[in-house]
Design a protein around this motif. Structure first.
Motif, PDB file in Angstrom:
ATOM      1  N   UNK A  88       0.805  -1.456   0.179  1.00  0.00           N
ATOM      2  CA  UNK A  88       0.325  -0.053   0.229  1.00  0.00           C
ATOM      3  C   UNK A  88       0.836   1.483  -0.128  1.00  0.00           C
ATOM      4  N   UNK A  89       0.122   2.798  -0.118  1.00  0.00           N
ATOM      5  CA  UNK A  89       1.231   3.777  -0.299  1.00  0.00           C
ATOM      6  C   UNK A  89       2.041   3.767   1.728  1.00  0.00           C
ATOM      7  N   UNK A  90       0.746   2.862   1.986  1.00  0.00           N
ATOM      8  CA  UNK A  90       2.396   3.155   3.854  1.00  0.00           C
ATOM      9  C   UNK A  90       3.667   2.501   3.359  1.00  0.00           C
ATOM     10  N   UNK A  91       3.678   1.677   2.941  1.00  0.00           N
ATOM     11  CA  UNK A  91       5.043   1.177   2.487  1.00  0.00           C
ATOM     12  C   UNK A  91       6.386   2.058   1.045  1.00  0.00           C
ATOM     13  N   UNK A  92       5.737   3.107   1.270  1.00  0.00           N
ATOM     14  CA  UNK A  92       6.434   4.125  -0.140  1.00  0.00           C
ATOM     15  C   UNK A  92       7.287   3.729   1.444  1.00  0.00           C
ATOM     16  N   UNK A 116      14.844   4.176  -2.846  1.00  0.00           N
ATOM     17  CA  UNK A 116      13.803   4.506  -2.868  1.00  0.00           C
ATOM     18  C   UNK A 116      12.323   4.225  -3.439  1.00  0.00           C
ATOM     19  N   UNK A 117      11.852   3.355  -2.240  1.00  0.00           N
ATOM     20  CA  UNK A 117      10.690   2.884  -3.162  1.00  0.00           C
ATOM     21  C   UNK A 117       9.335   3.733  -2.741  1.00  0.00           C
ATOM     22  N   UNK A 118       8.848   3.995  -4.331  1.00  0.00           N
ATOM     23  CA  UNK A 118       6.562   4.499  -4.104  1.00  0.00           C
ATOM     24  C   UNK A 118       6.477   3.648  -4.388  1.00  0.00           C
ATOM     25  N   UNK A 119       5.138   3.516  -4.021  1.00  0.00           N
ATOM     26  CA  UNK A 119       4.163   2.529  -4.065  1.00  0.00           C
ATOM     27  C   UNK A 119       3.091   4.080  -4.580  1.00  0.00           C
ATOM     28  N   UNK A 120       2.404   3.410  -5.791  1.00  0.00           N
ATOM     29  CA  UNK A 120       1.732   4.460  -6.255  1.00  0.00           C
ATOM     30  C   UNK A 120       1.076   4.348  -7.491  1.00  0.00           C
ATOM     31  N   UNK A 121      -0.173   3.970  -7.694  1.00  0.00           N
ATOM     32  CA  UNK A 121      -0.583   3.942  -9.211  1.00  0.00           C
ATOM     33  C   UNK A 121      -0.353   5.060 -10.247  1.00  0.00           C
TER      34      UNK A 121
END
Length: 121
Positions: A88-92, A116-121
């Motif tokens: 989820x975005x909280x894993x960014x 850096x890892x970004x979780x986004x659609x």
């Protein structure tokens, strides 16, 4: 001198699996008394330990992440890897791999530069 380097996608879509690899040079991940860990830092927050793989291949995880997290290793490549499912975005976060001698007081003496890892659609 032991060096660690993280690699993997910088962008992951929600509900997918985050996969990162840490390549270790200057030392073996099977060296006795050494363990190798994944640690992350979400934006504006502190470091969060995720889990570890020890010299004998045993793994241990943070209770809060255990259900979604898996750490494995490839001794032929001297690498260890992280998978986090259902992101989820909280894993960014910035994700770090680290290593150290668990039989000493030096803690995680070796760190990668972080990725850096970004979780986004």
């Amino acid at each position: 001198q032991v060096q660690l380097r993280e690699s993997g996608p910088g962008l992951v879509k929600p509900s997918q699996t985050l996969s990162l690899t840490c390549t270790v040079s200057g030392g073996s991940i099977t060296t006795k008394y050494y363990a190798w860990s994944w640690i992350r830092q979400p934006p504006g927050k502190g470091l969060e330990w995720m889990g570890v793989i020890a010299d004998d291949g045993n793994t241990y995880y943070s209770p809060s992440l255990k259900i979604r997290t898996s750490i494995s290793r490839d001794t032929s490549k001297n690498q260890f890897s992280l998978e986090v499912t259902s992101v989820t975005p909280e894993d960014t976060a910035v994700y770090y791999c680290a290593g150290g001698n668990y039989n000493s007081d030096s803690g995680w003496g070796y760190w990668g530069q972080g990725t850096q890892v970004t979780v986004s659609s």
